[in-house]
Each structure stands twice: as structure tokens, then as C-alpha cells.
Write a protein that holds these residues in place. Sequence first.
Motif, PDB file in Angstrom:
ATOM      1  N   CYS A 123       0.773  -1.283  -0.084  1.00  0.00           N
ATOM      2  CA  CYS A 123      -0.019  -0.113   0.048  1.00  0.00           C
ATOM      3  C   CYS A 123       0.640   1.198  -0.075  1.00  0.00           C
ATOM      4  CB  CYS A 123      -0.906   0.050   1.201  1.00  0.00           C
ATOM      5  SG  CYS A 123      -2.162  -1.282   1.168  1.00  0.00           S
ATOM      6  N   ASP A 124       2.008   1.267   0.667  1.00  0.00           N
ATOM      7  CA  ASP A 124       2.907   2.390   0.631  1.00  0.00           C
ATOM      8  C   ASP A 124       3.558   2.489  -0.644  1.00  0.00           C
ATOM      9  OD1 ASP A 124       2.723   2.885   3.277  1.00  0.00           O
ATOM     10  OD2 ASP A 124       4.448   2.040   3.839  1.00  0.00           O
ATOM     11  N   VAL A 127       0.811   4.463  -2.985  1.00  0.00           N
ATOM     12  CA  VAL A 127       0.643   5.893  -2.531  1.00  0.00           C
ATOM     13  C   VAL A 127       1.673   6.601  -3.074  1.00  0.00           C
ATOM     14  CG1 VAL A 127       0.576   7.549  -0.651  1.00  0.00           C
ATOM     15  CG2 VAL A 127      -0.824   5.462  -0.349  1.00  0.00           C
ATOM     16  N   ARG A 154      -4.214   5.136   4.488  1.00  0.00           N
ATOM     17  CA  ARG A 154      -3.382   6.203   3.437  1.00  0.00           C
ATOM     18  C   ARG A 154      -4.368   6.545   2.494  1.00  0.00           C
ATOM     19  NH1 ARG A 154      -1.213   1.473   5.493  1.00  0.00           N
ATOM     20  NH2 ARG A 154       1.065   1.321   5.392  1.00  0.00           N
TER      21      ARG A 154
END
Length: 269
Positions: A123-124, A127, A154
Motif C-alpha cells: 500500500c505504501d 501511494v 493511506r
Amino acid sequence: MTAAHVTAPGTERIAEAFARAHADGRRAALMPYMMAGYPDVERSREIAAAYVDGGADLIELGIPFSDPLADGPVIHAAAVAALEAGATLHECLTVAAAVAERVPVILMSYINPILARGVERFCDELVATGVCGLIVPDLPREESGLVTAACAARGLALVPLVAPTTPPDRMTEIVAAATGFIYTVAVTGTTGERTGSDGDVPALLARVRGDARVPVALGFGISTPEQASAAAAAGAEGVIVGSRFVRAAGEADAVAIGELVRAFATALR
């Protein structure tokens, strides 16, 4: 990979894209699907740009996986070809980064690549790339807690799928928790080009919209501009087209693909 300079949370950008499509006179937002890395990474970047130039409001970007259980033969073959050509997650995300500032990109991935990467790290990276949301077709709601929490933290939309076979009580739960938009599956079975739907699409869309707080999009089996127009007329706020565009990626150049997207976009006016 060059990170996209996107500041608004993904959920906000998705909502803005649907609203902008309506304000621009389209009955539904157009969301073409593409397989990242097919026919190769560089070509898929060109295809993504052609989608936007042709009038796509959002892009669904598939991550190639060896066992895509929700996909029919066209998309399955594209995934295999991309993997055989050496496409990695990192390279696939460069496709998203190339257009993420222009339109929202929603990543479609099966759960295994996410778990292999690690949910938080995965997920990082989304983003950092400018991706706005995530679709995981083989992630049951009962097992989605970790992914749901990581996306929510996020500002990423975790887009659920509902189908004609979804029981009413379960559909109510899924729709109530949806973020970004709701992916409504028009047919039973896998993705692919079809001549018609399995049942009463307007009734299905009305069921989904009843409790929805986010836009309702329709996909699976939509393969012509006329079918896209019919989906909008039936009440879809977004139209997702997959196999037709993936087939074009293997047959045509980026200019021709852009014209094909434009034909679908025109049909939604």
C-alpha cells in the motif's frame, strides 16, 4: 520509477473523477482496464497515455498474476504474456506513475502478490506511485481486515465487488462499507466479451444503488460502445471495459487504441 506528485487522497480523486465526468456531460464515467506489462512495459505505458488522450476518466490497471480466477481467456493470456516477458510489480507501477497525475488509477491485484510483498509495503508503494485505489477480487470480506485498515490509513479506496448472485444481506454489508466506488459484476462467470448480460441489469444496479454512498460502476462483458451506452442507460454511474481493450493492446498501436477509447467515451455522452 518516478513517483507521481499527487496530494489528494485516492478516495477524493476518485469521487472528483466521477463528478467531473457527469459535469462534462457524460452519463457515466469511462474506466478502461489494461494489463500492466502487456504486450510489454513500454507499450503499456503508451497504451495508458492513449486511454487518457481518448477520454478515459479513470483507469483500472491489472497486475499480472499466474492464476487470475476472475478473468477470462483474453485477460488470462495477457497476464501470462506479461509475466513471461519479465514484468515485475515495480515495472507495473511505472505504468501507473506515467498517468497518475492525469486520471485516477485503480490497481487490480489478486491477493497473493499483495501478501508476498507485505500489505503495508504494498500500500505504501501504491501511494508513492499515485495510485488511488485497489481491487482484490479474491479477497473475501471476512478476511479483508488487514487490507482494509492499510488502505484506510493511506486514503486508498478498497473497491468491493458485488454480483447478481450476491445475497441481499451480504450485498447490504458490502455496499455500506464500500469506498471509492462499487464494482458491480454484470454477469456470472469470468471477464470476457459477450453479446448480452445474464439478467435484469437495471434491477441489479437499483439494488446496489439503494444503500450506496459511492458511485456504482458496471463491468464484465461490456465490449462495444453500444453496450456501454446501454449500461449507462440502465443506471450505471461508471462503465468498466476490459477484454475488448486488452485484445486491442495485442492487435493495434496506441493511436488506434486511443480512437477505440474515444468511441466508448462518445457513446456515454
